[in-house]
Design a protein around this motif. Sequence first.
Motif, PDB file in Angstrom:
ATOM      1  N   TYR A 164      -6.642  23.854  33.925  1.00 36.23           N
ATOM      2  CA  TYR A 164      -6.778  23.177  32.645  1.00 36.23           C
ATOM      3  C   TYR A 164      -7.894  22.141  32.753  1.00 36.23           C
ATOM      4  O   TYR A 164      -8.342  21.795  33.843  1.00 36.23           O
ATOM      5  CB  TYR A 164      -5.466  22.513  32.201  1.00 36.23           C
ATOM      6  CG  TYR A 164      -4.923  21.449  33.134  1.00 36.23           C
ATOM      7  CD1 TYR A 164      -5.273  20.107  32.981  1.00 36.23           C
ATOM      8  CD2 TYR A 164      -4.041  21.773  34.158  1.00 36.23           C
ATOM      9  CE1 TYR A 164      -4.775  19.125  33.827  1.00 36.23           C
ATOM     10  CE2 TYR A 164      -3.533  20.802  35.006  1.00 36.23           C
ATOM     11  CZ  TYR A 164      -3.903  19.484  34.827  1.00 36.23           C
ATOM     12  OH  TYR A 164      -3.401  18.517  35.672  1.00 36.23           O
ATOM     13  N   ARG A 165      -8.348  21.649  31.617  1.00 41.95           N
ATOM     14  CA  ARG A 165      -9.464  20.708  31.611  1.00 41.95           C
ATOM     15  C   ARG A 165      -8.986  19.291  31.934  1.00 41.95           C
ATOM     16  O   ARG A 165      -7.932  18.868  31.494  1.00 41.95           O
ATOM     17  CB  ARG A 165     -10.154  20.710  30.252  1.00 41.95           C
ATOM     18  CG  ARG A 165     -11.461  19.927  30.269  1.00 41.95           C
ATOM     19  CD  ARG A 165     -12.242  20.018  28.988  1.00 41.95           C
ATOM     20  NE  ARG A 165     -13.590  19.471  29.210  1.00 41.95           N
ATOM     21  CZ  ARG A 165     -14.454  19.200  28.278  1.00 41.95           C
ATOM     22  NH1 ARG A 165     -14.153  19.444  27.013  1.00 41.95           N
ATOM     23  NH2 ARG A 165     -15.640  18.709  28.570  1.00 41.95           N
ATOM     24  N   GLY A 166      -9.779  18.566  32.717  1.00 41.90           N
ATOM     25  CA  GLY A 166      -9.455  17.173  33.000  1.00 41.90           C
ATOM     26  C   GLY A 166      -9.062  16.951  34.445  1.00 41.90           C
ATOM     27  O   GLY A 166      -9.095  17.856  35.281  1.00 41.90           O
ATOM     28  N   GLN A 167      -8.705  15.713  34.743  1.00 42.68           N
ATOM     29  CA  GLN A 167      -8.305  15.355  36.098  1.00 42.68           C
ATOM     30  C   GLN A 167      -7.130  16.207  36.557  1.00 42.68           C
ATOM     31  O   GLN A 167      -6.165  16.414  35.823  1.00 42.68           O
ATOM     32  CB  GLN A 167      -7.930  13.876  36.153  1.00 42.68           C
ATOM     33  CG  GLN A 167      -7.580  13.371  37.540  1.00 42.68           C
ATOM     34  CD  GLN A 167      -7.272  11.884  37.533  1.00 42.68           C
ATOM     35  OE1 GLN A 167      -7.575  11.178  36.571  1.00 42.68           O
ATOM     36  NE2 GLN A 167      -6.657  11.393  38.597  1.00 42.68           N
ATOM     37  N   ALA A 168      -7.198  16.722  37.779  1.00 47.25           N
ATOM     38  CA  ALA A 168      -6.137  17.586  38.307  1.00 47.25           C
ATOM     39  C   ALA A 168      -4.905  16.762  38.653  1.00 47.25           C
ATOM     40  O   ALA A 168      -4.986  15.785  39.400  1.00 47.25           O
ATOM     41  CB  ALA A 168      -6.628  18.334  39.536  1.00 47.25           C
ATOM     42  N   ARG A 169      -3.774  17.162  38.105  1.00 46.11           N
ATOM     43  CA  ARG A 169      -2.491  16.549  38.444  1.00 46.11           C
ATOM     44  C   ARG A 169      -1.546  17.630  38.944  1.00 46.11           C
ATOM     45  O   ARG A 169      -1.497  18.731  38.409  1.00 46.11           O
ATOM     46  CB  ARG A 169      -1.868  15.883  37.207  1.00 46.11           C
ATOM     47  CG  ARG A 169      -2.211  14.406  36.993  1.00 46.11           C
ATOM     48  CD  ARG A 169      -3.643  14.185  36.549  1.00 46.11           C
ATOM     49  NE  ARG A 169      -3.962  12.773  36.394  1.00 46.11           N
ATOM     50  CZ  ARG A 169      -4.124  12.185  35.199  1.00 46.11           C
ATOM     51  NH1 ARG A 169      -3.987  12.881  34.087  1.00 46.11           N
ATOM     52  NH2 ARG A 169      -4.424  10.912  35.139  1.00 46.11           N
TER      53      ARG A 169
END
Length: 277
Positions: A49-54
């Motif tokens: 998914y888009r964005g910082q990896a969590r």
Amino acid sequence: MGNCALGRIMEFDTDKAPCVRMIPGAKIIHTGFLKKITPVVHSVNPFGYRGQARLPQKHEGVFRIVIAGDSNTFCPGIADDDDYPARLEDYLNRTGGRKFEVLNFGVPGLNLEEVMDYIRFKALAFQPDLVLAQISRNDFEASQCANLSLRRRSLIAIIRYIYLARVLFILEDYRFKDNETFDKNVDRMKRFASDLVEISRENETPIAVIGFYDPMMLGDEFITRFFHQSGISYFPLPKNFDSFLVHDLGHLSKPGCDQYATSLASWLINNAIITVN
């Protein structure tokens, strides 16, 4: 014209759900679909998914929001960390009192049923405390997966490299092939609302719907009442947002993402959907 690069970070598999997904670790420089825009980096983290990896398992004390939607949530043309889910996270964390994470599960081109699949088969695996389902007017079109058999590799190549082919592709998509009757769309919305309520109960997770461009073109008051009858809160696109739309397919500009995130945060807080203290 733009480089039409979004397709390079997406993959399709009609034998799996969701059948359209972002490619983990993919990265492109996007310069627009129709109109050429300032080049921006679009990247997908290792979790798809888009964005910082969590990690799917969130840390203790974190309030996690996941947003599933179409291109209006992915925010094409907006640099990484400037999309409205990222701005929403930043705004909520600046309110103080607790730690928020907002995960961007937007995928360009998803329709109503594909948004639901993304919630079921992707977003819920990340232990959300709140699910936001974003819908838009063109989410009543046929699914990308249903059209796969018609869009051969050669056709995709033509669309990517020939401007006129892109224009014709957009005109065909905006004919609303699945928008034949009002009753048909109402039935799809009813199934969508019913599925959201079922998922919310099964997972003990609140769910709200956020909108772009007046779904079904019936007015925000109608849509708000429609979801309210199912026990679902609905956030419409704030008024006078035309000035924030980019001419390349009408997505939000960077200031528009900031404004949308701010308005959405205020709505979530004022309606007690989330608490900041």
